[in-house]
Scaffold this motif. Structure first.
Motif, PDB file in Angstrom:
ATOM      1  N   SER A  93      33.169  16.397  26.625  1.00 27.62           N
ATOM      2  CA  SER A  93      32.812  15.310  25.714  1.00 27.62           C
ATOM      3  C   SER A  93      32.046  15.843  24.511  1.00 27.62           C
ATOM      4  CB  SER A  93      31.968  14.268  26.447  1.00 27.62           C
ATOM      5  OG  SER A  93      31.508  13.281  25.551  1.00 27.62           O
ATOM      6  N   ASP A  94      32.460  15.415  23.316  1.00 24.73           N
ATOM      7  CA  ASP A  94      31.760  15.806  22.087  1.00 24.73           C
ATOM      8  C   ASP A  94      30.709  14.779  21.675  1.00 24.73           C
ATOM      9  OD1 ASP A  94      33.299  18.131  21.795  1.00 24.73           O
ATOM     10  OD2 ASP A  94      34.905  17.020  20.788  1.00 24.73           O
ATOM     11  N   ASP A  95      30.654  13.676  22.415  1.00 23.14           N
ATOM     12  CA  ASP A  95      29.709  12.605  22.094  1.00 23.14           C
ATOM     13  C   ASP A  95      28.422  12.857  22.888  1.00 23.14           C
ATOM     14  OD1 ASP A  95      28.249  10.212  21.847  1.00 23.14           O
ATOM     15  OD2 ASP A  95      30.088   9.057  21.541  1.00 23.14           O
ATOM     16  N   VAL A  98      26.966   9.820  24.832  1.00 27.32           N
ATOM     17  CA  VAL A  98      27.698   9.513  26.061  1.00 27.32           C
ATOM     18  C   VAL A  98      27.337  10.509  27.155  1.00 27.32           C
ATOM     19  CG1 VAL A  98      29.990   9.437  27.109  1.00 27.32           C
ATOM     20  CG2 VAL A  98      29.599   8.377  24.877  1.00 27.32           C
TER      21      VAL A  98
END
Length: 332
Positions: A297-299, A302
């Motif tokens: 995940s790049d977020d 999150v």
């Protein structure tokens, strides 16, 4: 002449050997179907490792020593603090002369005797929790060196970089397994059995650190570090779990019936033990996959939210509230 009393080989000894209340029956051995399953699973896992492209050549010093959020020096400080906590807690547990005493839980269908254990010294290393904590402590020690080397422009052998990569992946899944089993199996089981001594032990400061800080430290490492989890490496972590299953059987035979975790009791009927072992492997793989998803995940928001939810949901600290049985015993 007066005869001396017969020696009971299961009596407690000063060095902390377990003290079963009765001798283990001669027939109390791992069931044949479970042994066959174990051998087949180990062989299959080794074959999978041998035939898979693990892409270990991708391990670099930037991967194991760097961060996208903080400097290598700052990362080295954080990892160094975690390594110090891990090694100091480990040393404290081993050096504790009093050790821990509690009565083991036995599942339905077990052929093992009711056992009172007294763990001191190096015998503290015989539980999965402490073995996994040792792995995590060694990872953070090596990762601290890696970050310091990266900050200084030094180099580390490729084998060390690969070892750190695989160690963190395994330690991550082991931490989730340890915390979740403690929270949802061991503590509820001790409460149902009204085993107050074991509840006190599980809520002692050392075991609270071993069962909860492990996951918190891994969560911070997942945010700050750059070590990725790859599904192709799942067999490495599974072998770590399988090694402990084999160790648990050997320890049971050596000590006359000591199996710390009721779900690992190999003497229960195969209709129960086989599904449990399959479920344990599946859970370990699921925890590993969770790490793969987070790492991909790049977020950041999150990722952090998911990690906070995991830590809060899988740990059981006094901040969550002790079981009613333990609170009643404290006020009695």
């Amino acid at each position: 002449a007066r005869r001396s009393a017969p020696i009971n080989k299961f009596s407690p000894t000063p060095d902390g050997d377990p003290a079963p209340a009765q001798a283990m029956p001669q027939t109390a051995l791992p069931s044949s179907p479970l042994v066959a399953f174990y051998i087949a699973f180990v062989a299959g896992t080794l074959h999978l490792l041998r035939t898979s492209d693990l892409r270990l050549e991708e391990a670099t010093l930037a991967m194991v020593g760097g961060s996208e959020l903080v400097s290598p020096t700052a990362l080295a400080v954080v990892r160094g603090c975690f390594a110090a906590l891990g090694l100091c807690t480990l040393r404290s547990s081993i050096a504790d002369k009093e050790g821990v005493r509690y009565q083991l839980q036995r599942p339905a269908g077990s052929q093992l005797p009711v056992v009172q254990v007294h763990l001191t010294g190096l015998k503290r290393l015989t539980t999965f929790t402490v073995q996994s904590w040792t792995l995590l402590s060694l990872y953070f020690t090596g990762a601290t060196v890696a970050s310091a080397a990266f900050a200084c422009g030094a180099a580390l052998p490729q084998l060390v970089q690969v070892g750190l990569w695989l160690s963190f992946e395994t330690a991550w899944a082991s931490a989730l397994m340890t915390s979740s089993v403690t929270t949802y199996v061991l503590i509820p089981g001790a409460a149902r059995a009204k085993n107050v001594p074991q509840l006190r032990l599980l809520f002692s400061w050392r075991l609270q650190v071993l069962h909860n800080a492990n996951l918190a430290m891994c969560a911070v490492e997942m945010v700050l570090g750059r070590v990725p989890l790859r599904m192709v490496h799942v067999p490495v972590g599974v072998l770590w779990g399988l090694h402990y299953v084999g160790f648990a059987w050997a320890w049971m035979l050596r000590t006359g019936g000591v199996v710390y975790y009721p779900f690992l009791d190999p003497t229960v009927p195969p209709s129960t033990s086989l599904p449990i072992h399959v479920a344990l492997v599946a859970a370990f793989a699921a925890f590993f996959a969770f790490g793969v998803l987070l790492g991909g995940s790049d977020d950041l928001a999150v990722k952090v939210s998911a990690l906070v939810a995991a830590v809060l949901g899988l740990t059981y600290t006094r901040a969550h509230g002790a079981p009613a049985l333990l609170r009643e015993a404290a006020t009695a």
